[in-house]
Design a protein around this motif. Structure first.
Motif, short mmCIF file in Angstrom:
data_model
loop_
_atom_site.label_atom_id
_atom_site.label_comp_id
_atom_site.label_asym_id
_atom_site.label_seq_id
_atom_site.Cartn_x
_atom_site.Cartn_y
_atom_site.Cartn_z
N PHE A 71 -0.21 3.47 1.46
CA PHE A 71 0.79 3.32 2.53
C PHE A 71 1.04 4.70 3.14
N THR A 72 1.15 4.76 4.48
CA THR A 72 1.44 6.01 5.19
C THR A 72 2.57 5.78 6.18
N TYR A 73 3.54 6.74 6.17
CA TYR A 73 4.67 6.71 7.11
C TYR A 73 4.68 8.06 7.82
N GLN A 74 4.61 8.03 9.13
CA GLN A 74 4.54 9.27 9.90
C GLN A 74 5.14 9.02 11.29
N ASP A 75 5.86 10.02 11.80
CA ASP A 75 6.52 9.89 13.11
C ASP A 75 7.39 8.65 13.15
N ARG A 76 8.09 8.41 12.03
CA ARG A 76 9.05 7.31 11.92
C ARG A 76 8.41 5.91 12.03
N GLN A 77 7.13 5.79 11.71
CA GLN A 77 6.49 4.48 11.76
C GLN A 77 5.34 4.41 10.77
N GLU A 78 4.95 3.19 10.45
CA GLU A 78 3.82 2.99 9.55
C GLU A 78 2.52 3.33 10.27
N ARG A 79 1.57 3.89 9.50
CA ARG A 79 0.25 4.20 10.06
C ARG A 79 -0.80 3.50 9.20
N HIS A 80 -1.79 2.89 9.86
CA HIS A 80 -2.76 2.07 9.14
C HIS A 80 -4.19 2.60 9.22
N GLU A 81 -4.38 3.77 9.86
CA GLU A 81 -5.73 4.25 10.11
C GLU A 81 -6.51 4.53 8.82
N GLU A 82 -5.83 5.03 7.80
CA GLU A 82 -6.53 5.45 6.57
C GLU A 82 -6.25 4.49 5.41
N LEU A 83 -5.73 3.33 5.70
CA LEU A 83 -5.34 2.39 4.66
C LEU A 83 -6.57 1.81 3.97
N MET A 84 -6.56 1.79 2.63
CA MET A 84 -7.64 1.15 1.88
C MET A 84 -7.65 -0.35 2.15
N ALA A 85 -8.84 -0.93 2.20
CA ALA A 85 -8.98 -2.34 2.58
C ALA A 85 -8.20 -3.26 1.64
N GLN A 86 -8.17 -2.96 0.34
CA GLN A 86 -7.52 -3.87 -0.60
C GLN A 86 -6.01 -3.92 -0.43
N TYR A 87 -5.44 -2.95 0.32
CA TYR A 87 -3.98 -2.94 0.51
C TYR A 87 -3.57 -3.40 1.91
N ALA A 88 -4.52 -3.79 2.73
CA ALA A 88 -4.21 -4.24 4.08
C ALA A 88 -3.28 -5.45 4.03
N GLY A 89 -2.14 -5.34 4.66
CA GLY A 89 -1.18 -6.43 4.69
C GLY A 89 -0.45 -6.68 3.39
N ARG A 90 -0.62 -5.79 2.40
CA ARG A 90 -0.02 -6.02 1.08
C ARG A 90 1.02 -4.97 0.70
#
Length: 438
Positions: A71-90
Protein backbone atom coordinates in the motif's frame (compact mmCIF):
# COMPACT_ATOMS: atom_id res chain seq x y z
CA UNK A 1 18.35 21.07 11.52
CA UNK A 2 17.99 21.07 7.73
CA UNK A 3 18.78 24.40 5.99
CA UNK A 4 18.67 25.19 2.29
CA UNK A 5 21.60 26.96 0.62
CA UNK A 6 21.33 30.75 0.06
CA UNK A 7 19.59 31.76 -3.13
CA UNK A 8 19.19 35.25 -4.61
CA UNK A 9 15.60 34.43 -5.58
CA UNK A 10 14.53 33.64 -2.02
CA UNK A 11 12.97 36.30 0.08
CA UNK A 12 14.06 36.79 3.65
CA UNK A 13 10.84 35.15 4.87
CA UNK A 14 11.38 32.10 2.67
CA UNK A 15 14.97 31.76 3.80
CA UNK A 16 13.95 31.86 7.44
CA UNK A 17 11.23 29.22 6.80
CA UNK A 18 13.72 26.79 5.24
CA UNK A 19 16.06 27.27 8.15
CA UNK A 20 13.47 26.16 10.69
CA UNK A 21 14.53 22.98 12.51
CA UNK A 22 12.82 19.74 11.37
CA UNK A 23 11.91 17.50 14.28
CA UNK A 24 13.31 14.01 13.98
CA UNK A 25 10.93 11.11 14.45
CA UNK A 26 10.94 7.36 14.90
CA UNK A 27 8.53 4.80 13.40
CA UNK A 28 7.21 2.02 15.60
CA UNK A 29 5.31 -1.15 14.76
CA UNK A 30 3.77 -3.84 17.03
CA UNK A 31 6.13 -5.53 19.44
CA UNK A 32 5.12 -9.05 18.43
CA UNK A 33 3.74 -10.93 15.41
CA UNK A 34 0.30 -10.11 14.08
CA UNK A 35 -1.82 -13.27 13.80
CA UNK A 36 -4.55 -13.44 11.16
CA UNK A 37 -6.79 -16.34 10.18
CA UNK A 38 -7.20 -17.38 6.57
CA UNK A 39 -10.03 -15.53 4.89
CA UNK A 40 -10.27 -12.83 7.56
CA UNK A 41 -8.77 -9.31 7.65
CA UNK A 42 -5.36 -8.38 9.06
CA UNK A 43 -4.34 -4.93 10.33
CA UNK A 44 -0.73 -3.72 10.03
CA UNK A 45 -0.35 -0.71 12.38
CA UNK A 46 2.49 1.81 12.63
CA UNK A 47 2.91 5.07 14.57
CA UNK A 48 5.27 8.02 14.97
CA UNK A 49 7.17 9.18 18.01
CA UNK A 50 7.07 11.90 19.08
CA UNK A 51 3.45 12.39 18.09
CA UNK A 52 3.07 14.48 14.94
CA UNK A 53 0.77 14.59 11.96
CA UNK A 54 1.40 12.18 9.08
CA UNK A 55 -1.27 13.65 6.83
CA UNK A 56 1.27 15.26 4.45
CA UNK A 57 3.82 12.43 4.62
CA UNK A 58 4.54 9.64 2.19
CA UNK A 59 3.54 6.28 3.70
CA UNK A 60 4.44 2.87 2.35
CA UNK A 61 3.91 -0.71 3.43
CA UNK A 62 6.03 -3.13 1.41
CA UNK A 63 7.50 -6.65 1.45
CA UNK A 64 11.19 -7.40 0.82
CA UNK A 65 11.96 -4.12 -0.99
CA UNK A 66 10.36 -0.74 -1.39
CA UNK A 67 9.14 -1.55 -4.91
CA UNK A 68 7.07 -4.51 -3.68
CA UNK A 69 4.34 -2.22 -2.50
CA UNK A 70 1.44 -3.50 -0.43
CA UNK A 71 0.00 0.00 0.00
CA UNK A 72 1.26 3.52 -0.85
CA UNK A 73 -0.09 6.88 0.36
CA UNK A 74 1.36 10.02 -1.18
CA UNK A 75 0.13 13.59 -1.75
CA UNK A 76 -2.85 12.80 0.48
CA UNK A 77 -4.10 9.96 -1.74
CA UNK A 78 -3.58 6.29 -2.47
CA UNK A 79 -1.13 5.39 -5.23
CA UNK A 80 -1.37 2.13 -7.17
CA UNK A 81 1.52 2.34 -9.65
CA UNK A 82 3.88 0.06 -7.70
CA UNK A 83 1.29 -2.17 -6.04
CA UNK A 84 2.02 -5.91 -6.09
CA UNK A 85 -0.57 -7.85 -8.09
CA UNK A 86 -1.62 -10.07 -5.16
CA UNK A 87 -2.69 -6.99 -3.16
CA UNK A 88 -4.71 -5.27 -5.89
CA UNK A 89 -8.07 -4.36 -4.42
CA UNK A 90 -7.21 -6.06 -1.12
CA UNK A 91 -5.65 -3.26 0.94
CA UNK A 92 -7.02 -0.07 2.46
CA UNK A 93 -5.78 2.65 4.81
CA UNK A 94 -7.19 3.40 8.24
CA UNK A 95 -6.41 7.11 8.13
CA UNK A 96 -8.64 8.68 10.74
CA UNK A 97 -5.72 9.04 13.17
CA UNK A 98 -3.15 10.34 10.68
CA UNK A 99 -3.15 13.73 12.39
CA UNK A 100 -2.00 11.94 15.55
CA UNK A 101 0.79 10.06 13.80
CA UNK A 102 -1.00 6.69 13.65
CA UNK A 103 -1.67 4.79 10.43
CA UNK A 104 -2.76 1.22 9.71
CA UNK A 105 -3.20 -0.78 6.54
CA UNK A 106 -5.82 -3.52 6.36
CA UNK A 107 -5.21 -6.59 4.21
CA UNK A 108 -8.62 -8.02 3.36
CA UNK A 109 -9.35 -11.75 3.09
CA UNK A 110 -5.91 -12.93 4.12
CA UNK A 111 -4.24 -15.64 2.03
CA UNK A 112 -1.41 -18.02 2.82
CA UNK A 113 0.87 -15.99 0.50
CA UNK A 114 0.42 -12.96 2.80
CA UNK A 115 2.40 -14.70 5.52
CA UNK A 116 5.78 -13.14 6.32
CA UNK A 117 7.62 -9.86 7.01
CA UNK A 118 6.47 -6.35 6.12
CA UNK A 119 8.00 -2.88 6.46
CA UNK A 120 6.13 0.36 7.07
CA UNK A 121 7.94 3.50 5.82
CA UNK A 122 7.17 7.14 6.74
CA UNK A 123 8.82 10.11 5.01
CA UNK A 124 8.27 13.86 5.20
CA UNK A 125 10.40 14.50 2.11
CA UNK A 126 13.57 15.13 4.10
CA UNK A 127 13.59 12.74 7.00
CA UNK A 128 12.28 9.19 7.01
CA UNK A 129 11.94 6.19 9.27
CA UNK A 130 10.67 2.62 9.07
CA UNK A 131 9.67 -0.34 11.19
CA UNK A 132 9.34 -4.08 10.60
CA UNK A 133 6.18 -6.10 11.14
CA UNK A 134 5.55 -9.85 11.03
CA UNK A 135 2.24 -11.25 9.84
CA UNK A 136 1.56 -14.84 10.83
CA UNK A 137 -1.22 -16.37 8.76
CA UNK A 138 -2.97 -19.39 10.25
CA UNK A 139 -5.78 -21.61 9.06
CA UNK A 140 -7.52 -24.73 10.34
CA UNK A 141 -8.31 -27.23 7.61
CA UNK A 142 -10.30 -30.42 7.39
CA UNK A 143 -10.77 -32.87 10.21
CA UNK A 144 -8.41 -35.86 9.95
CA UNK A 145 -9.65 -38.96 8.17
CA UNK A 146 -8.28 -42.21 9.57
CA UNK A 147 -8.47 -45.66 8.02
CA UNK A 148 -6.76 -49.02 8.29
CA UNK A 149 -4.59 -49.85 5.29
CA UNK A 150 -3.74 -53.38 6.29
CA UNK A 151 -1.09 -55.57 7.90
CA UNK A 152 2.56 -54.64 7.95
CA UNK A 153 5.39 -56.56 9.56
CA UNK A 154 4.06 -57.50 12.98
CA UNK A 155 1.34 -54.87 13.20
CA UNK A 156 -1.43 -52.92 11.51
CA UNK A 157 -0.79 -49.87 9.33
CA UNK A 158 -3.17 -46.98 10.04
CA UNK A 159 -3.15 -43.81 7.92
CA UNK A 160 -4.35 -40.32 8.86
CA UNK A 161 -4.92 -37.61 6.22
CA UNK A 162 -5.99 -33.95 6.40
CA UNK A 163 -5.89 -30.95 4.06
CA UNK A 164 -6.32 -27.17 3.96
CA UNK A 165 -4.08 -26.30 6.94
CA UNK A 166 -1.64 -23.39 7.28
CA UNK A 167 1.13 -23.30 8.30
CA UNK A 168 2.28 -26.91 8.24
CA UNK A 169 0.33 -28.54 11.08
CA UNK A 170 1.65 -30.74 13.84
CA UNK A 171 0.49 -34.36 13.84
CA UNK A 172 0.19 -36.60 16.86
CA UNK A 173 -0.87 -40.21 17.31
CA UNK A 174 -2.13 -41.12 20.76
CA UNK A 175 -3.05 -44.30 22.60
CA UNK A 176 -6.50 -44.83 24.06
CA UNK A 177 -5.35 -43.33 27.38
CA UNK A 178 -3.49 -40.37 25.90
CA UNK A 179 0.10 -41.55 25.61
CA UNK A 180 1.79 -40.50 22.38
CA UNK A 181 3.22 -42.77 19.71
CA UNK A 182 6.68 -41.42 19.00
CA UNK A 183 7.46 -43.35 15.83
CA UNK A 184 5.40 -42.78 12.69
CA UNK A 185 6.01 -41.54 9.17
CA UNK A 186 4.73 -38.21 7.87
CA UNK A 187 4.54 -36.59 4.43
CA UNK A 188 3.21 -33.17 3.49
CA UNK A 189 2.49 -31.17 0.33
CA UNK A 190 1.23 -27.68 -0.56
CA UNK A 191 -1.50 -26.90 -3.07
CA UNK A 192 -1.69 -23.94 -5.45
CA UNK A 193 -2.96 -21.72 -2.64
CA UNK A 194 -0.08 -22.70 -0.36
CA UNK A 195 -2.24 -24.78 2.00
CA UNK A 196 -0.81 -27.95 3.50
CA UNK A 197 -2.02 -31.51 3.18
CA UNK A 198 -0.51 -34.11 5.49
CA UNK A 199 -0.48 -37.88 5.61
CA UNK A 200 0.77 -39.68 8.70
CA UNK A 201 1.13 -43.46 8.83
CA UNK A 202 1.39 -45.44 12.04
CA UNK A 203 2.07 -49.14 12.53
CA UNK A 204 0.20 -50.37 15.61
CA UNK A 205 1.97 -53.40 17.00
CA UNK A 206 -0.02 -53.73 20.22
CA UNK A 207 -2.97 -55.99 19.41
CA UNK A 208 -4.75 -54.80 22.55
CA UNK A 209 -4.45 -51.10 21.71
CA UNK A 210 -8.23 -50.77 21.52
CA UNK A 211 -8.23 -47.49 19.61
CA UNK A 212 -5.79 -44.85 18.44
CA UNK A 213 -6.38 -41.15 17.83
CA UNK A 214 -4.85 -38.94 15.15
CA UNK A 215 -4.83 -35.24 16.02
CA UNK A 216 -3.94 -32.33 13.73
CA UNK A 217 -2.81 -29.14 15.52
CA UNK A 218 -2.33 -25.59 14.24
CA UNK A 219 0.71 -24.40 16.23
CA UNK A 220 -0.18 -20.70 15.92
CA UNK A 221 -3.86 -20.82 16.82
CA UNK A 222 -3.54 -23.75 19.19
CA UNK A 223 -6.61 -25.32 17.58
CA UNK A 224 -6.84 -29.08 17.12
CA UNK A 225 -8.99 -31.54 15.23
CA UNK A 226 -8.86 -35.24 16.00
CA UNK A 227 -10.35 -38.56 15.00
CA UNK A 228 -10.12 -41.97 16.63
CA UNK A 229 -10.37 -45.39 15.06
CA UNK A 230 -10.93 -48.75 16.72
CA UNK A 231 -8.11 -51.25 16.22
CA UNK A 232 -9.69 -54.67 16.77
CA UNK A 233 -7.49 -57.27 18.40
CA UNK A 234 -6.99 -59.03 15.10
CA UNK A 235 -4.13 -60.68 13.36
CA UNK A 236 -3.31 -60.36 9.68
CA UNK A 237 -5.98 -62.86 8.66
CA UNK A 238 -8.72 -60.44 9.62
CA UNK A 239 -7.48 -57.24 8.05
CA UNK A 240 -8.21 -58.03 4.44
CA UNK A 241 -11.46 -59.44 3.16
CA UNK A 242 -9.77 -62.11 1.01
CA UNK A 243 -7.98 -63.48 4.07
CA UNK A 244 -11.09 -63.36 6.23
CA UNK A 245 -13.09 -65.26 3.64
CA UNK A 246 -10.84 -68.23 4.19
CA UNK A 247 -12.03 -68.39 7.79
CA UNK A 248 -15.73 -67.63 7.21
CA UNK A 249 -18.59 -69.62 5.76
CA UNK A 250 -20.21 -68.10 2.66
CA UNK A 251 -23.84 -67.43 3.54
CA UNK A 252 -26.12 -67.12 0.48
CA UNK A 253 -28.85 -64.79 1.67
CA UNK A 254 -32.47 -65.21 0.62
CA UNK A 255 -34.68 -62.17 1.20
CA UNK A 256 -37.81 -62.77 3.24
CA UNK A 257 -40.98 -61.51 1.47
CA UNK A 258 -42.92 -61.57 4.75
CA UNK A 259 -40.49 -59.04 6.28
CA UNK A 260 -40.53 -56.74 3.26
CA UNK A 261 -41.98 -53.23 3.30
CA UNK A 262 -44.66 -52.75 0.63
CA UNK A 263 -42.57 -50.12 -1.13
CA UNK A 264 -39.69 -52.57 -1.76
CA UNK A 265 -39.85 -54.84 -4.81
CA UNK A 266 -38.01 -58.18 -4.63
CA UNK A 267 -36.70 -60.13 -7.58
CA UNK A 268 -38.20 -63.48 -8.49
CA UNK A 269 -35.30 -65.41 -6.92
CA UNK A 270 -35.40 -63.22 -3.74
CA UNK A 271 -31.77 -62.13 -4.10
CA UNK A 272 -32.22 -58.48 -5.07
CA UNK A 273 -34.41 -55.54 -4.12
CA UNK A 274 -35.33 -52.17 -5.59
CA UNK A 275 -36.82 -49.27 -3.73
CA UNK A 276 -38.13 -45.80 -4.47
CA UNK A 277 -38.45 -43.68 -1.35
CA UNK A 278 -39.71 -40.09 -1.44
CA UNK A 279 -38.07 -39.33 1.91
CA UNK A 280 -41.35 -39.50 3.82
CA UNK A 281 -42.78 -42.22 5.99
CA UNK A 282 -39.66 -43.54 7.72
CA UNK A 283 -37.47 -46.40 6.55
CA UNK A 284 -38.35 -49.26 4.18
CA UNK A 285 -36.70 -52.53 5.20
CA UNK A 286 -36.35 -56.19 4.37
CA UNK A 287 -34.60 -59.01 6.25
CA UNK A 288 -32.80 -62.19 5.38
CA UNK A 289 -34.93 -65.32 5.61
CA UNK A 290 -32.73 -67.43 7.91
CA UNK A 291 -31.20 -66.36 11.21
CA UNK A 292 -27.64 -66.98 12.41
CA UNK A 293 -27.07 -68.18 15.97
CA UNK A 294 -23.40 -69.22 15.99
CA UNK A 295 -20.26 -69.57 13.91
CA UNK A 296 -18.74 -67.27 11.29
CA UNK A 297 -20.36 -66.32 8.02
CA UNK A 298 -20.30 -63.56 5.42
CA UNK A 299 -22.31 -62.25 2.47
CA UNK A 300 -21.69 -59.62 -0.18
CA UNK A 301 -24.05 -56.91 -1.41
CA UNK A 302 -23.81 -54.83 -4.57
CA UNK A 303 -25.38 -51.39 -4.07
CA UNK A 304 -26.53 -49.04 -6.82
CA UNK A 305 -27.62 -45.59 -5.70
CA UNK A 306 -27.24 -41.90 -6.47
CA UNK A 307 -25.36 -39.23 -4.54
CA UNK A 308 -28.51 -38.04 -2.80
CA UNK A 309 -29.92 -41.43 -1.87
CA UNK A 310 -29.88 -42.79 1.67
CA UNK A 311 -29.59 -46.46 2.53
CA UNK A 312 -28.14 -48.90 5.03
CA UNK A 313 -27.25 -52.56 5.38
CA UNK A 314 -25.90 -54.84 8.07
CA UNK A 315 -27.18 -57.14 10.79
CA UNK A 316 -30.43 -57.12 12.79
CA UNK A 317 -31.23 -58.97 15.98
CA UNK A 318 -34.47 -60.94 15.68
CA UNK A 319 -36.77 -59.03 17.95
CA UNK A 320 -40.04 -57.54 16.73
CA UNK A 321 -39.70 -54.71 19.25
CA UNK A 322 -36.62 -53.26 17.58
CA UNK A 323 -37.65 -53.73 13.95
CA UNK A 324 -38.32 -50.06 13.34
CA UNK A 325 -36.21 -48.57 16.12
CA UNK A 326 -33.20 -46.33 15.62
CA UNK A 327 -30.11 -47.78 13.94
CA UNK A 328 -27.53 -48.56 16.62
CA UNK A 329 -26.12 -51.62 18.41
CA UNK A 330 -28.06 -50.50 21.49
CA UNK A 331 -31.24 -51.08 19.47
CA UNK A 332 -30.14 -54.42 18.06
CA UNK A 333 -28.82 -53.17 14.72
CA UNK A 334 -25.26 -53.11 13.37
CA UNK A 335 -25.60 -51.02 10.22
CA UNK A 336 -23.47 -48.87 7.93
CA UNK A 337 -24.63 -46.86 4.95
CA UNK A 338 -25.04 -43.60 3.12
CA UNK A 339 -26.96 -40.99 5.10
CA UNK A 340 -27.11 -37.18 4.94
CA UNK A 341 -24.66 -37.23 2.01
CA UNK A 342 -21.91 -38.96 4.02
CA UNK A 343 -20.93 -42.59 4.57
CA UNK A 344 -21.23 -43.59 8.20
CA UNK A 345 -21.67 -46.29 10.78
CA UNK A 346 -24.88 -46.02 12.76
CA UNK A 347 -23.33 -45.97 16.21
CA UNK A 348 -24.44 -43.75 19.09
CA UNK A 349 -23.51 -41.07 18.11
CA UNK A 350 -22.99 -41.79 14.40
CA UNK A 351 -19.43 -42.38 13.17
CA UNK A 352 -18.36 -40.80 9.88
CA UNK A 353 -16.30 -43.33 7.93
CA UNK A 354 -13.06 -42.14 6.28
CA UNK A 355 -13.45 -43.58 2.80
CA UNK A 356 -12.29 -42.07 -0.49
CA UNK A 357 -15.47 -43.05 -2.31
CA UNK A 358 -18.73 -44.80 -1.47
CA UNK A 359 -18.28 -48.60 -1.80
CA UNK A 360 -20.43 -50.30 -4.43
CA UNK A 361 -19.84 -53.85 -3.21
CA UNK A 362 -19.93 -54.36 0.55
CA UNK A 363 -18.96 -57.50 2.44
CA UNK A 364 -20.67 -58.17 5.78
CA UNK A 365 -18.67 -60.47 8.09
CA UNK A 366 -20.42 -61.81 11.19
CA UNK A 367 -18.48 -63.68 13.87
CA UNK A 368 -21.28 -64.62 16.21
CA UNK A 369 -19.18 -66.42 18.83
CA UNK A 370 -16.72 -63.53 19.19
CA UNK A 371 -19.37 -60.80 18.98
CA UNK A 372 -17.92 -59.12 15.90
CA UNK A 373 -19.65 -57.41 12.96
CA UNK A 374 -17.26 -56.03 10.33
CA UNK A 375 -17.63 -54.49 6.88
CA UNK A 376 -15.28 -54.51 3.89
CA UNK A 377 -15.11 -52.89 0.49
CA UNK A 378 -15.08 -56.00 -1.65
CA UNK A 379 -13.86 -54.09 -4.71
CA UNK A 380 -10.39 -53.62 -3.25
CA UNK A 381 -10.72 -55.84 -0.15
CA UNK A 382 -10.10 -52.99 2.29
CA UNK A 383 -11.56 -52.74 5.77
CA UNK A 384 -14.40 -50.21 6.20
CA UNK A 385 -15.54 -50.51 9.81
CA UNK A 386 -15.89 -52.88 12.75
CA UNK A 387 -18.34 -52.44 15.57
CA UNK A 388 -16.91 -52.92 19.07
CA UNK A 389 -17.14 -56.58 20.10
CA UNK A 390 -20.06 -57.60 22.29
CA UNK A 391 -21.92 -60.72 23.41
CA UNK A 392 -24.73 -61.63 21.00
CA UNK A 393 -28.01 -63.28 21.96
CA UNK A 394 -30.82 -64.59 19.82
CA UNK A 395 -30.81 -65.00 16.06
CA UNK A 396 -29.15 -62.38 13.84
CA UNK A 397 -30.43 -61.73 10.31
CA UNK A 398 -29.10 -59.80 7.30
CA UNK A 399 -30.71 -56.35 7.23
CA UNK A 400 -31.36 -53.94 4.34
CA UNK A 401 -32.92 -50.47 4.52
CA UNK A 402 -33.87 -47.64 2.20
CA UNK A 403 -34.32 -44.17 3.70
CA UNK A 404 -34.76 -41.99 0.59
CA UNK A 405 -34.20 -41.97 -3.17
CA UNK A 406 -33.86 -44.81 -5.66
CA UNK A 407 -31.79 -47.71 -4.38
CA UNK A 408 -31.14 -51.26 -5.56
CA UNK A 409 -29.25 -53.97 -3.68
CA UNK A 410 -28.23 -57.35 -5.03
CA UNK A 411 -26.83 -60.32 -3.12
CA UNK A 412 -23.66 -61.30 -4.98
CA UNK A 413 -22.94 -64.88 -6.01
CA UNK A 414 -20.43 -66.37 -3.60
CA UNK A 415 -17.54 -68.73 -4.14
CA UNK A 416 -18.19 -72.40 -4.51
CA UNK A 417 -18.75 -74.28 -1.31
CA UNK A 418 -21.58 -75.49 0.90
CA UNK A 419 -24.68 -73.59 -0.14
CA UNK A 420 -25.92 -73.14 3.39
CA UNK A 421 -24.96 -75.01 6.54
CA UNK A 422 -27.85 -76.96 8.00
CA UNK A 423 -26.25 -76.56 11.43
CA UNK A 424 -24.31 -73.39 12.31
CA UNK A 425 -20.59 -73.92 12.58
CA UNK A 426 -19.25 -74.75 16.00
CA UNK A 427 -15.67 -74.45 17.23
CA UNK A 428 -14.43 -72.47 14.20
CA UNK A 429 -10.69 -72.37 13.52
CA UNK A 430 -8.56 -69.75 15.22
CA UNK A 431 -8.07 -66.38 13.53
CA UNK A 432 -4.67 -65.85 15.05
CA UNK A 433 -2.83 -66.57 11.77
CA UNK A 434 -3.94 -66.98 8.14
CA UNK A 435 -4.86 -70.47 7.03
CA UNK A 436 -5.36 -71.85 3.57
CA UNK A 437 -8.69 -73.40 2.63
CA UNK A 438 -8.49 -76.85 1.04
Amino acid sequence: MVCAAASPTLTTASWCLLCLPLERFHVFGPSGPIVAELGKDATLPCSLFPVMSAENMELRWFRSNVWESVFTYQDRQERHEELMAQYAGRTSLVGKFLSEGEASVIIHEVQAADNGLYTCFFSNGVLHGQASLELQVAGVGSAPQVHILGPEEDGVRVVCTASGWFPEPQVQWRHLHGEQFLEFSKAQAQDNEGLFSVEAALVVRDSSAGSVTCSILNPILGQEKAMAIVIPAWRKAQLYADWRKEQFQAWPVTLDPDSCSHEIVLSHDKTSLTCHHDGKGGEYTVLGLEGITSGRCYWEVEVKSGDRTQWGLGVWRKDEKNRYSANSPLKGKWVIGQYNYIFQAFTDPDTTLPIRQFPHRVGVFLDYDHGDVSFYDMTDGSHIFSFPPESFSGALLPYFACYSGDVSMTLCPLEAGPQKPSVPMNNPPSLEEPTVSP
